[in-house]
Scaffold this active site. Structure first.
Site, PDB file in Angstrom:
ATOM      1  N   CYS A  37      -4.937   9.702  -4.890  1.00  0.00           N
ATOM      2  CA  CYS A  37      -4.170   8.449  -4.972  1.00  0.00           C
ATOM      3  C   CYS A  37      -4.070   7.745  -3.616  1.00  0.00           C
ATOM      4  O   CYS A  37      -4.250   6.524  -3.530  1.00  0.00           O
ATOM      5  CB  CYS A  37      -2.781   8.718  -5.544  1.00  0.00           C
ATOM      6  SG  CYS A  37      -1.847  10.020  -4.701  1.00  0.00           S
ATOM      7  N   HIS A  54       3.306   4.496  -3.562  1.00  0.00           N
ATOM      8  CA  HIS A  54       3.105   4.945  -2.188  1.00  0.00           C
ATOM      9  C   HIS A  54       3.002   3.744  -1.253  1.00  0.00           C
ATOM     10  O   HIS A  54       2.601   2.647  -1.640  1.00  0.00           O
ATOM     11  CB  HIS A  54       1.805   5.748  -2.066  1.00  0.00           C
ATOM     12  CG  HIS A  54       1.816   7.050  -2.780  1.00  0.00           C
ATOM     13  ND1 HIS A  54       2.945   7.632  -3.308  1.00  0.00           N
ATOM     14  CD2 HIS A  54       0.789   7.922  -3.059  1.00  0.00           C
ATOM     15  CE1 HIS A  54       2.622   8.796  -3.873  1.00  0.00           C
ATOM     16  NE2 HIS A  54       1.327   8.981  -3.740  1.00  0.00           N
TER      17      HIS A  54
END
Length: 305
Positions: free
Chosen positions: A98, A212
């Site tokens: 990711c 994130h």
């Protein structure tokens, strides 16, 4: 909302907790098999799916660095999977980590413009990257601390609420990097198909539920201006810009949460340099969507074209 191209979808259901997940349907006749149940399950059942003629799109780290397995972000390197076609035999395509996906969505258009020579990344990674239980642990600890109770770590070894700590992946003792940081280093080189880039990363878990954030410093081989960078980013599919200096308005994890795009801001010249070969960026992306599920679906869509 991302369009759904599927005419038929078969779910593989959990059967016996003692054996994790047991496949209860055959891969015969399955064109594309999306795997997202962890590396051990992918290693156990992925080869069987490939042998049956399915194209496996795997969301774990099991095959990312395997020779001959494309590691794909469709906007970045779809050409790496161009030799794989439905009906052309079984194959495996790996979904990157990711943090790697989110970083390269922002950095690749700049790399194409001026060629990245060195990249320094600091990540601020949400609970979602560790799963639903970690997200609930953060919620529960936050409630407990605000109620004057002791936070009780279960998923992580430390209090998570109102705290941050080094990413919880395994540490490689001799060099002092954790596995998450090395994934960013190694996966970037594979996706860009080059060893001619220096990369270092520091990955931190922060008390954010989802999405994130990353601070990225770039050194280029060629000159690049802020204006050129913004223009390249604006034109790149899957990237949105939030870069309002006057209002001090830049990307946040909440901006990216549940969104398909990766958000980029704080685009500025690196003033530690005396040339025009350095830039700084701040990037946010939804770890569950573009950082995982959406990217896998986009790979599948690429196969269906």
């Amino acid at each position: 909302m991302h369009p759904n191209p599927w005419h038929a979808l078969n779910a593989m259901m959990p059967q016996d907790a003692a054996d994790n997940y047991v496949i209860v349907c055959s891969f015969d006749g399955v064109d594309i098999a999306l795997f997202s149940a962890g590396g051990s399950i992918s290693k156990k059942y992925g080869p069987a799916a490939e042998k049956a003629g399915s194209i496996v799109v795997d969301n774990s780290s099991a095959f990312r660095m395997t020779e001959g397995v494309p590691l794909v972000i469709p906007e970045v390197n779809s050409e790496a999977m161009s030799h794989i076609t439905i009906g052309g035999g079984g194959a495996t395509i790996a979904n990157p980590n990711c943090s790697t996906i989110i970083a390269l969505m922002a950095v690749t258009p700049l790399h194409r413009l001026a060629k990245v020579k060195r990249m320094v990344v600091s990540t601020y990674q949400a609970a979602s990257g560790a799963g639903a239980a970690a997200m609930e642990e953060l919620r529960q600890q936050t409630r407990d601390v605000l109620d004057g109770k002791e936070a009780k770590p279960v998923i992580f070894p430390y209090q998570y609420a109102f705290n941050l700590f080094s990413h919880n992946s395994s540490m490689v003792q001799d060099i002092g990097y954790n596995e998450e940081e090395l994934k960013m280093v190694n996966e970037t080189k594979k996706i860009w198909d080059t060893q001619d880039v220096a990369i270092t990363a520091t990955c931190i878990r922060v008390p954010v539920i989802r999405a994130h954030a990353e601070s990225i410093n770039l050194e280029f081989e060629n000159d690049i201006t802020e204006e050129q960078a913004v223009d390249a980013l604006c034109k790149f599919p899957g990237v949105s810009i939030i870069n309002d200096r006057a209002a001090n308005r830049f990307p946040t994890p909440l901006d990216a949460t549940t969104q398909d795009d990766v958000y980029v801001g704080r685009i500025r010249r690196d003033i530690s340099r005396n040339d025009k070969k350095g830039l700084d960026l701040f990037v946010c992306g939804d770890q569950i969507k573009k950082g995982a599920a959406l990217n896998a679906v986009q790979i599948a869509e690429q196969l269906l074209k």
